[in-house]
Design an enzyme around this catalytic site. Structure first.
Site, mmCIF file in Angstrom:
data_model
loop_
_atom_site.group_PDB
_atom_site.id
_atom_site.type_symbol
_atom_site.label_atom_id
_atom_site.label_comp_id
_atom_site.label_asym_id
_atom_site.label_seq_id
_atom_site.Cartn_x
_atom_site.Cartn_y
_atom_site.Cartn_z
ATOM 1 N N LYS A 185 0.822 -1.217 0.000
ATOM 2 C CA LYS A 185 0.000 0.000 0.000
ATOM 3 C C LYS A 185 0.852 1.262 0.000
ATOM 4 C CE LYS A 185 -4.106 -2.156 1.900
ATOM 5 N NZ LYS A 185 -3.632 -3.559 1.989
HETATM 6 C C1 LIG Z 1 -4.290 -4.666 1.272
HETATM 7 C C2 LIG Z 1 -3.505 -5.918 1.094
HETATM 8 C C3 LIG Z 1 -3.908 -6.927 0.194
HETATM 9 C C4 LIG Z 1 -5.185 -6.824 -0.611
HETATM 10 O O1 LIG Z 1 -5.123 -5.855 -1.631
HETATM 11 P P1 LIG Z 1 -6.469 -5.302 -2.305
HETATM 12 O O2 LIG Z 1 -6.041 -4.206 -3.189
HETATM 13 O O3 LIG Z 1 -7.314 -4.801 -1.152
HETATM 14 O O4 LIG Z 1 -7.116 -6.434 -3.017
HETATM 15 C C5 LIG Z 1 -3.099 -8.049 0.046
HETATM 16 N N1 LIG Z 1 -1.982 -8.205 0.783
HETATM 17 C C6 LIG Z 1 -1.561 -7.267 1.671
HETATM 18 C C7 LIG Z 1 -0.323 -7.523 2.471
HETATM 19 C C8 LIG Z 1 -2.296 -6.094 1.851
HETATM 20 O O5 LIG Z 1 -1.873 -5.173 2.741
#
Ligand SMILES: *Cc1c(COP(=O)(O)O)cnc(C)c1O
Length: 491
Positions: free
Chosen positions: A110
């Site tokens: 993120k």
């Molecule tokens: C947020 C997250 C996901 C999921 O991603 P999306 O875009 O919500 O589908 C997968 N793995 C990790 C480690 C995350 O922080």
């Protein structure tokens, strides 16, 4: 006015307004009805350096900005914040590639989008002459909160409050948040689980009287959630960057398709892959990987989306989700009859389920493949991959790895497969040690060190220094005290 709401084409907004609002006023998500093909030749984009590539790719989704503005913005967002200027290296593991998206300031994927979003909000406010301060409210189950805090700290004209469930995040995640520095940040624990915190934030957003009283004080509320197009646009960039690297390293020839396997939660990461495909990148299949909460797998197999089931707590908590918000955008693009989207969302709200037509399901299955993996298998797989390839996976990436191997068996004519790696293994040291068959008792900090000792992999700096940082935020409140907390915070 290039964006519309998924639920009503009459609700329109410019890209700038969509970035500031986050969500459309009717609760729908902002989409471009026709996704433009990249106006620059794809081959030309693929030879650019990372920052110029980011600007060219984002320009398609954010046309109000010039390419020069986006170049400066991407440079401000990325330079010096990631382990290296590469941002997201693609490494070869066995016969596949792993795209490591976790080299940012909080060791989660993120970081890529949340490094860019604050700069996009600031620049959009400037262009539209919005004078109010933007206050970001976020409820987090762990990763989003920290990445958003790091992205928004000390950004002029912005503030951020993160609410986390008192006993619902890991030791490491909690320590990451309560030690956050920055003059415009606040972090507060909420009694209850993630849903209680999330409900509290939603009820603040939908309280018009409260929002107006804040507006009179010069404050606009917004969200750093993945429903914001300002988070999606930066995520498209790494699909391009990865493709360029595969060509450069002779893993594929230019024009050949690549299959991407994505560990899914809110469906934002994989939707960015779809946007890359629509803008002209040679993408083959997008493989949607779920953990034991396999709502998406069931949906892509049957056409029935049904959230009426118990949420299972797994070792891949960022994928523990029953309503994947960004799927709404995909439904919009897959449906001939756009009015259906609002209908599905109403059904989901009232009955917890909806069913798409066979036609729509076929269209989705042309683009997506899917699969899921139990917690037990995902943890065991961490040990297997480590022993076979000397490569350490985190729990989320392990789910995707397993699903990718099954996909390859079921689709003999598959393309080169890239597995998106979304977190550092050191964020989930207990489950990773367990997968390696090592002792996993102890607190988070001890486990991080043990994992590093056993594997010889070094701990990312932001996690290594955690235990030495001062705790700044100690507040714990009830969910019904959240509104008051926000009000007092503004002063
Ligand atoms: C947020 C997250 C996901 C999921 O991603 P999306 O875009 O919500 O589908 C997968 N793995 C990790 C480690 C995350 O922080």
């Amino acid at each position: 006015m290039n964006y519309v709401s998924t639920r009503n084409p009459k609700i329109r907004a410019s890209d700038l307004q969509a970035v500031i609002n986050g969500l459309a006023p009717d609760g729908g998500l902002y989409v471009q009805p026709d996704i433009p093909q990249n106006d620059k030749n794809i081959k030309c984009i693929l030879t650019m350096d990372t920052i110029s590539m980011a600007a060219s790719v984002m320009k398609t989704f954010l046309p109000s900005f010039s390419e020069e503005e986006l170049t400066a913005l991407a440079s401000r967002s990325f330079k010096g914040k990631f382990d290296n200027d590469d941002i997201a290296p693609a490494v070869t593991v066995g016969e596949d590639s792993v795209l490591e998206l976790y080299h940012g300031p909080t060791s989660a994927f993120k970081d890529v989008a949340l490094s860019v979003l604050p700069n996009l909000i600031t620049a959009s406010k400037e262009k539209l002459g919005v004078k109010e301060k933007v206050l970001i409210l976020t409820a987090t189950s762990g990763d989003t909160g920290k990445a958003a805090l790091e992205g928004f700290k000390n950004v002029p004209g912005c503030g951020i409050i993160v609410f986390y469930p008192e006993n619902g995040v890991s030791d490491v995640q909690k320590a990451q948040m309560v030690t956050q520095d920055g003059g415009n940040v606040a972090v507060c624990a909420v009694k209850g689980n993630f849903d209680d915190a999330q409900r509290g934030v939603k009820s603040i957003f939908s309280d018009n009287a409260f929002c107006n009283s804040l507006k009179n004080k010069g404050v606009l509320l917004s969200s750093a959630n993945s429903i914001n197009i300002g988070r999606l646009a930066p995520q498209v960039v790494y699909y391009y960057k990865c493709y360029a690297d595969l060509v450069k390293n002779s893993k594929i020839r230019y024009g050949e398709k690549v299959d991407f396997c994505v560990p899914c939660g809110n469906f934002g990461n994989i939707l960015a892959g779809f946007l890359a495909l629509k803008t002209g990148l040679p993408v083959g299949k997008l493989i949607c990987a779920s953990n034991a909460n396999n709502v998406l797998t069931d949906f892509l197999n049957t056409g029935v989306y049904d959230k009426n089931r118990e949420l299972i707590k797994t070792a891949s908590p960022s994928m523990d989700i029953l309503v994947s918000s960004n799927l709404e955008r995909m439904l919009y693009y897959a449906e001939d009859d756009k009015d259906k989207v609002a209908f599905y969302m109403r059904k989901l709200n009232e009955e917890g389920k909806y069913t798409v037509s066979q036609n729509t399901l076929c269209r989705l299955r042309e683009i997506f493949s899917c699969g899921y993996c139990s917690d037990e298998d995902a943890i065991k797989n961490i040990g297997e991959v480590y022993h076979e390839h000397s490569y350490l996976l985190d729990t989320h990436t392990s789910v995707a790895w397993r699903v990718a191997q099954e996909y390859k068996k079921s689709a003999p004519s598959h393309n080169r497969v890239v597995i998106l790696s979304t977190a550092s293994p050191f964020k989930f040291p207990k489950a990773v040690l367990q997968g390696l068959g090592e002792e996993c008792a102890g607190n988070g900090f001890e486990l991080i060190e043990r994992l590093s000792e056993k594997t010889g992999v070094s701990v990312p700096e932001n996690l290594a220094s955690l235990s030495k940082r001062d705790i700044i935020f100690k507040d714990v409140i009830c969910a019904d005290g959240m509104k008051e907390y926000v009000f007092n915070h503004i002063g």
